[in-house]
Design an enzyme around this catalytic site. Structure first.
Site, short mmCIF file in Angstrom:
data_model
loop_
_atom_site.label_atom_id
_atom_site.label_comp_id
_atom_site.label_asym_id
_atom_site.label_seq_id
_atom_site.Cartn_x
_atom_site.Cartn_y
_atom_site.Cartn_z
CG HIS A 84 38.56 39.83 35.48
ND1 HIS A 84 39.39 39.16 34.59
CD2 HIS A 84 38.64 41.13 35.13
CE1 HIS A 84 39.94 40.03 33.76
NE2 HIS A 84 39.49 41.24 34.08
CG ASP A 92 29.35 33.47 41.64
OD1 ASP A 92 30.49 33.93 41.39
OD2 ASP A 92 28.77 32.65 40.90
CB SER A 94 32.45 31.44 40.80
OG SER A 94 32.51 32.46 39.82
CB THR A 212 42.61 55.94 36.78
OG1 THR A 212 43.35 57.14 37.05
CG2 THR A 212 42.09 55.38 38.10
CB THR A 259 48.45 59.82 38.81
OG1 THR A 259 47.22 59.69 38.06
CG2 THR A 259 48.87 61.28 38.85
#
Length: 357
Positions: A84, A92, A94, A212, A259
């Protein structure tokens, strides 16, 4: 003996020669191992901290071993934080910056719903720990990338190198998370968004495999309980219905029903059984551009691991800042540094080094 002084000590020439040979060997070793990896952008390096902070990756690895032992959920939390940050406006850090005086920051954007506060604090804790060893050298951006790699490796995923040398941004952009792909998108939309960043279909399917492990919040998956396209297995749908009877419920669901606390290729097995939590996940198994890749990863975990590592490294190079004029090494991950004169900065560095000694 050549290179040895009368008192038996090495001469300066010999020491410099040895250092040069060691550096050359290190560079040769790295390049030979990374020959099949994606190229790195200008300013990043496979051994960026080799001299200034050679133990940085070991420090992060050791600390996270204890963190993940107590709370495995922080691993997917850190990996999500990495993605994200990078896919919004670049790697960076941010996303770690806090708003001031009620100012909205990136973390408050709807696309960042559910970011784990513990994972964010762990990155700051690592910064403080590393700074004791290497004052004002390692950036929060690089720490986040290394930590995300460890979040994969330590829960069963591949181990791979990451190029380093990113600077931390001076500010954040509250609209940058608009660039993040939504969980209800179909495959063609995903391929278009990622294609704009030079990711191909294999990259997209491999990066989706990050689901996963980790958990999803009801608002981001509720459409799966009311739609039958892409297909959804009935018993799985019934469980989602019970957990998320509406998109207002604060409940969460494991992204991998087989899992949930391990980084493996079971995610793709889920998709083949129509048990993908997000629309963006399940549709990969149906679209003609991606379904064979899903089948390959479901039957060959090593192939998935190799492609995921390559795609991770590509993500880690999005929008990096590598020049001093473009970024900095933050004193805390949560706020930009106060602007200082070059003399004041040097004095502060000398004080920190003296405290270390």
């Amino acid at each position: 003996m050549a290179g040895v002084s009368e008192n038996g000590s090495f001469s300066l020439y010999t020491l410099l020669l040895i250092s040069s040979l060691l550096l050359l060997a290190s560079q040769t070793h790295v390049s030979s191992e990374r020959i099949a990896r994606p190229p790195i952008v200008n300013g990043l390096s496979w051994n960026y901290y080799w001299i200034s902070c050679p133990r940085v990756e070991r420090i992060i690895r050791k600390h996270l071993e204890g963190v993940f032992k107590k709370d495995t959920g922080q691993a997917p939390g850190i990996l999500r934080l990495f993605f994200h940050d990078c896919f919004a406006q670049g790697c960076d850090a941010s996303i770690l910056l806090n708003g001031v005086d009620g100012e909205e920051d990136e973390k408050e954007h709807p696309a960042n719903l559910g970011l784990r506060e513990e994972a964010i604090q762990t990155i700051e804790n690592l910064r403080a720990l590393i700074r004791k060893q290497c004052p004002r050298v390692v950036t929060c951006a690089d720490i986040l990338v290394i930590a995300a790699r460890e979040a994969v490796r330590q829960l069963g995923g591949p181990d791979f190198e990451v190029p380093l040398g990113r600077k931390d941004s001076f500010n954040f952009n509250v609209t940058a998370p608009d660039n993040l792909p939504a969980p209800f998108l179909r495959t063609d939309e995903l391929l278009e968004i990622f294609g704009g960043r030079n990711f191909d279909a294999t990259d997209v399917v491999a990066l989706s495999g990050a689901h996963t492990y980790g958990r999803a919040h009801c608002p981001s998956l509720f459409n799966r309980t009311i739609e039958s396209d892409p297909p959804i297995e009935q018993n799985f749908k019934n469980k989602l219905d019970l957990t998320c009877p509406s998109d207002e419920f604060p409940n969460t669901v494991d992204l991998d029903i087989r899992t949930p606390n391990k980084f493996d290729n079971m995610y793709y097995i889920n998709l083949l059984n129509n048990q993908g939590v997000f629309t963006s996940d399940q549709d990969l198994a149906s679209n003609f551009k991606t379904k064979e890749i899903v089948n390959t990863f479901a039957s060959d975990q090593k192939k998935f691991f190799d492609k995921f590592a390559d795609a991770f490294v590509k993500v880690s190079q999005l929008g990096v800042l590598t020049k001093d004029r473009d970024g900095e090494v933050r004193k805390t991950c949560f706020a930009p540094n106060k602007r200082k004169s070059s003399v004041a900065f040097v004095v502060e560095e000398v004080v920190e080094l003296a405290e270390k000694l």
